[in-house]
Motif scaffolding. Structure first.
Motif, mmCIF file in Angstrom:
data_model
loop_
_atom_site.group_PDB
_atom_site.id
_atom_site.type_symbol
_atom_site.label_atom_id
_atom_site.label_comp_id
_atom_site.label_asym_id
_atom_site.label_seq_id
_atom_site.Cartn_x
_atom_site.Cartn_y
_atom_site.Cartn_z
ATOM 1 N N ALA A 15 0.833 -1.206 0.000
ATOM 2 C CA ALA A 15 0.000 0.000 0.000
ATOM 3 C C ALA A 15 0.867 1.256 0.000
ATOM 4 N N VAL A 16 1.934 1.236 0.812
ATOM 5 C CA VAL A 16 2.817 2.406 0.870
ATOM 6 C C VAL A 16 3.505 2.606 -0.486
ATOM 7 N N GLY A 55 1.197 3.927 -3.071
ATOM 8 C CA GLY A 55 0.723 5.282 -2.829
ATOM 9 C C GLY A 55 1.690 6.356 -3.266
ATOM 10 N N GLU A 66 2.765 11.449 0.353
ATOM 11 C CA GLU A 66 1.939 10.365 -0.179
ATOM 12 C C GLU A 66 2.207 9.046 0.555
ATOM 13 N N ALA A 87 -0.587 7.076 2.659
ATOM 14 C CA ALA A 87 -0.895 5.671 2.364
ATOM 15 C C ALA A 87 -0.715 4.812 3.618
ATOM 16 N N HIS A 139 -3.901 3.037 5.378
ATOM 17 C CA HIS A 139 -3.958 1.577 5.455
ATOM 18 C C HIS A 139 -4.099 1.090 6.897
#
Lengths: 216, 216
Positions: free
Chosen positions: B75-76, B79, B92, B96, B100
């Protein structure tokens, strides 16, 4: 060690020797692998005496956590002179924190790794110490805001978040510094001070990092 | 759920349902208190089937840690757009991360609390994920230094320390945000961004917080 000498030593002194040995063995071997035999041997006493004084491995470990947590928070408090400006107080607090964790690597390992890795009862002991550090840092941030001679527009929740972030950063950095040869306590404190104070200082002057305009 | 329907569902789908249920129960009850009965019931399958697929409570927990760790780092990474300036990338990445962890509070509890609290094998799984996040942040700090169009005089060790501090701050703040009603993921990300970017930005411009002169 002779029986006569053993008898003469006050219980409190002997107990501290057992805790010294236990912190070293727990910190270096880990909670699971640590043996009561080894702890008793390092303390120079019999294993039954350790059980007589500290009851069980669990209770011995809990006593270690409490002693190390108290020593760490006391060191941080003692290192800070409350009459100084907020940035000096933070610097002194960080120096005291990193000096103590560097000088007591086994104690820090017990608090930061072992106590959190072996069950909720132990983890709760560390959480209490952590809450005390967060309260301490929260006060510093409030003092810094007051010194800035203005309402910095920092809501209470933002201050609480900043304190949580700073304590988390310090914990993480102390573990890294102890595991990285050649990093001194002063260097670790300076790294975090640069990171934190520049950020806090800029915030106090009313400048914030602005998120991109298209997002809300 | 009828036997026919059970037979038709592919193993991979059923396994994910078991993991969904396990993450929820482990995250909410804690590793020790979580029961395989409850996990099986929530997943809508029999307990023997959970053992058949995931082998043991330990293996099931390990599978949960791995899945949640992979999802969080993915997810990171997803993002962040690497073509943007460093401050936007960091923003960002933080958004993220906090989005999450806020959307998957049970997964975050498994990673941040449960996995670290119940033994070294589980803790090692989380350490691997953490190392990946530190590497990711280290790259961002290096990019930021490059963008500053100057040799910022930040030694490699200082960069590593900053990355450790930032990841520790993010972990601590995510746990606090999830436990504090009304704190949004965006607010948590903005708090840390203000704290971190102002600090890093000031460092990149070559200004450092100067320790008091009398100390060396």
């Amino acid at each position: 060690m002779g029986a006569v000498k053993t008898k003469r030593m006050p219980r409190a002194v002997r107990e501290q020797q057992m805790l010294d040995a236990a912190v070293r063995i727990f910190g270096q071997r880990g909670y699971m692998a640590a043996s009561m035999d080894e702890i008793a041997e390092l303390a120079g006493v019999s294993k039954p005496l350790v059980y007589l004084y500290l009851n069980s491995k669990e209770d011995l470990f809990t006593a270690c956590i409490r002693r190390e947590a108290t020593a760490l928070t006391a060191a941080v408090r003692a290192g800070v002179r409350q009459e100084l400006p907020a940035d000096r107080q933070l610097w002194e607090g960080l120096r005291a924190f990193f000096a103590h964790t560097a000088e007591h690597p086994d104690g820090w390992s017990v608090l930061h790794l072992q106590a959190r890795t072996h069950g909720e009862t132990f983890a709760a002991e560390v959480a209490a110490m952590r809450a005390e550090l967060v309260t301490f840092v929260t006060r510093l941030v409030v003092v810094a805001a007051r010194e800035a001679h203005r309402d910095p527009g920092l809501p209470e929740r933002e201050v609480a978040g900043l304190a949580e972030a700073l304590v988390g950063a310090a914990e993480s950095l102390a573990a890294w510094a102890n595991a990285t040869p050649g990093v001194t306590a002063r260097q670790a404190a300076a790294t975090l001070m640069n990171f934190a104070w520049s950020g806090l200082g800029t915030l106090m002057s009313g400048r914030v990092w602005a998120p991109p305009g298209e997002e809300t």
